[in-house]
Design a protein around this motif. Structure first.
Motif, PDB file in Angstrom:
ATOM      1  N   ARG A   1       3.362   9.128 -10.633  1.00 49.34           N
ATOM      2  CA  ARG A   1       3.710   9.146  -9.201  1.00 49.34           C
ATOM      3  C   ARG A   1       2.538   8.642  -8.352  1.00 49.34           C
ATOM      4  O   ARG A   1       2.730   7.865  -7.419  1.00 49.34           O
ATOM      5  CB  ARG A   1       4.098  10.570  -8.801  1.00 49.34           C
ATOM      6  N   ASP A   2       1.313   9.071  -8.702  1.00 51.67           N
ATOM      7  CA  ASP A   2       0.123   8.616  -7.973  1.00 51.67           C
ATOM      8  C   ASP A   2      -0.080   7.111  -8.124  1.00 51.67           C
ATOM      9  O   ASP A   2      -0.405   6.418  -7.163  1.00 51.67           O
ATOM     10  CB  ASP A   2      -1.120   9.360  -8.448  1.00 51.67           C
ATOM     11  N   ARG A   3       0.117   6.591  -9.336  1.00 47.75           N
ATOM     12  CA  ARG A   3      -0.019   5.151  -9.572  1.00 47.75           C
ATOM     13  C   ARG A   3       1.011   4.360  -8.775  1.00 47.75           C
ATOM     14  O   ARG A   3       0.702   3.312  -8.206  1.00 47.75           O
ATOM     15  CB  ARG A   3       0.153   4.828 -11.057  1.00 47.75           C
ATOM     16  N   GLN A   4       2.238   4.869  -8.736  1.00 44.02           N
ATOM     17  CA  GLN A   4       3.292   4.178  -7.996  1.00 44.02           C
ATOM     18  C   GLN A   4       2.992   4.186  -6.499  1.00 44.02           C
ATOM     19  O   GLN A   4       3.229   3.195  -5.807  1.00 44.02           O
ATOM     20  CB  GLN A   4       4.648   4.815  -8.284  1.00 44.02           C
ATOM     21  N   ALA A   5       2.464   5.297  -5.994  1.00 45.74           N
ATOM     22  CA  ALA A   5       2.112   5.381  -4.572  1.00 45.74           C
ATOM     23  C   ALA A   5       0.976   4.406  -4.254  1.00 45.74           C
ATOM     24  O   ALA A   5       1.003   3.732  -3.216  1.00 45.74           O
ATOM     25  CB  ALA A   5       1.708   6.803  -4.210  1.00 45.74           C
ATOM     26  N   GLN A   6      -0.013   4.313  -5.137  1.00 41.42           N
ATOM     27  CA  GLN A   6      -1.125   3.386  -4.929  1.00 41.42           C
ATOM     28  C   GLN A   6      -0.629   1.938  -4.946  1.00 41.42           C
ATOM     29  O   GLN A   6      -1.055   1.116  -4.132  1.00 41.42           O
ATOM     30  CB  GLN A   6      -2.190   3.593  -6.009  1.00 41.42           C
ATOM     31  N   MET A   7       0.282   1.630  -5.863  1.00 40.61           N
ATOM     32  CA  MET A   7       0.825   0.280  -5.943  1.00 40.61           C
ATOM     33  C   MET A   7       1.616  -0.053  -4.682  1.00 40.61           C
ATOM     34  O   MET A   7       1.505  -1.162  -4.139  1.00 40.61           O
ATOM     35  CB  MET A   7       1.723   0.135  -7.175  1.00 40.61           C
TER      36      MET A   7
ATOM     37  N   SER B   1      -0.868  -0.734  -1.929  1.00 37.42           N
ATOM     38  CA  SER B   1      -1.511  -2.032  -2.124  1.00 37.42           C
ATOM     39  C   SER B   1      -0.590  -3.174  -1.727  1.00 37.42           C
ATOM     40  O   SER B   1      -1.024  -4.147  -1.085  1.00 37.42           O
ATOM     41  CB  SER B   1      -1.933  -2.206  -3.581  1.00 37.42           C
ATOM     42  N   ARG B   2       0.667  -3.080  -2.091  1.00 36.99           N
ATOM     43  CA  ARG B   2       1.624  -4.125  -1.719  1.00 36.99           C
ATOM     44  C   ARG B   2       1.814  -4.195  -0.220  1.00 36.99           C
ATOM     45  O   ARG B   2       1.939  -5.283   0.350  1.00 36.99           O
ATOM     46  CB  ARG B   2       2.968  -3.881  -2.408  1.00 36.99           C
ATOM     47  N   MET B   3       1.848  -3.054   0.438  1.00 40.48           N
ATOM     48  CA  MET B   3       2.008  -3.031   1.887  1.00 40.48           C
ATOM     49  C   MET B   3       0.802  -3.663   2.570  1.00 40.48           C
ATOM     50  O   MET B   3       0.945  -4.452   3.512  1.00 40.48           O
ATOM     51  CB  MET B   3       2.209  -1.592   2.383  1.00 40.48           C
ATOM     52  N   ILE B   4      -0.397  -3.349   2.093  1.00 35.10           N
ATOM     53  CA  ILE B   4      -1.610  -3.941   2.665  1.00 35.10           C
ATOM     54  C   ILE B   4      -1.592  -5.455   2.466  1.00 35.10           C
ATOM     55  O   ILE B   4      -1.900  -6.216   3.392  1.00 35.10           O
ATOM     56  CB  ILE B   4      -2.864  -3.297   2.041  1.00 35.10           C
ATOM     57  N   LEU B   5      -1.223  -5.910   1.279  1.00 32.08           N
ATOM     58  CA  LEU B   5      -1.145  -7.341   1.007  1.00 32.08           C
ATOM     59  C   LEU B   5      -0.141  -8.014   1.945  1.00 32.08           C
ATOM     60  O   LEU B   5      -0.406  -9.075   2.501  1.00 32.08           O
ATOM     61  CB  LEU B   5      -0.766  -7.589  -0.449  1.00 32.08           C
ATOM     62  N   PHE B   6       1.007  -7.391   2.134  1.00 35.20           N
ATOM     63  CA  PHE B   6       2.032  -7.929   3.024  1.00 35.20           C
ATOM     64  C   PHE B   6       1.504  -8.052   4.453  1.00 35.20           C
ATOM     65  O   PHE B   6       1.680  -9.087   5.104  1.00 35.20           O
ATOM     66  CB  PHE B   6       3.275  -7.037   2.973  1.00 35.20           C
TER      67      PHE B   6
END
Length: 62
Positions: A31-37, A40-45
């Protein structure tokens, strides 16, 4: 022959087909890994949108 199974995505331990992870600890790590991913995707966007807006501004308003 081995029974049909899958593996825990965190620790690679064999688990039954109806399980997601092998333990609550691995569930929390997943769950923590999925939240981090997701973060990260939101920041990239956001960075890509800002880059496109700056580029468009420089192309059309200068």
């Amino acid at each position: 022959m081995t029974d049909i199974h899958k593996h825990c995505p965190v620790c690679n331990t064999p688990i039954p087909l109806d399980e997601t992870t092998c333990s609550p600890k691995c569930q929390k790590v997943l769950r923590d890994r999925q939240a981090q991913m997701k973060r990260s995707r939101m920041i990239l966007f956001v960075v890509m949108v800002i880059f496109i807006l700056v580029f468009a501004y420089m192309m059309f308003f200068r």
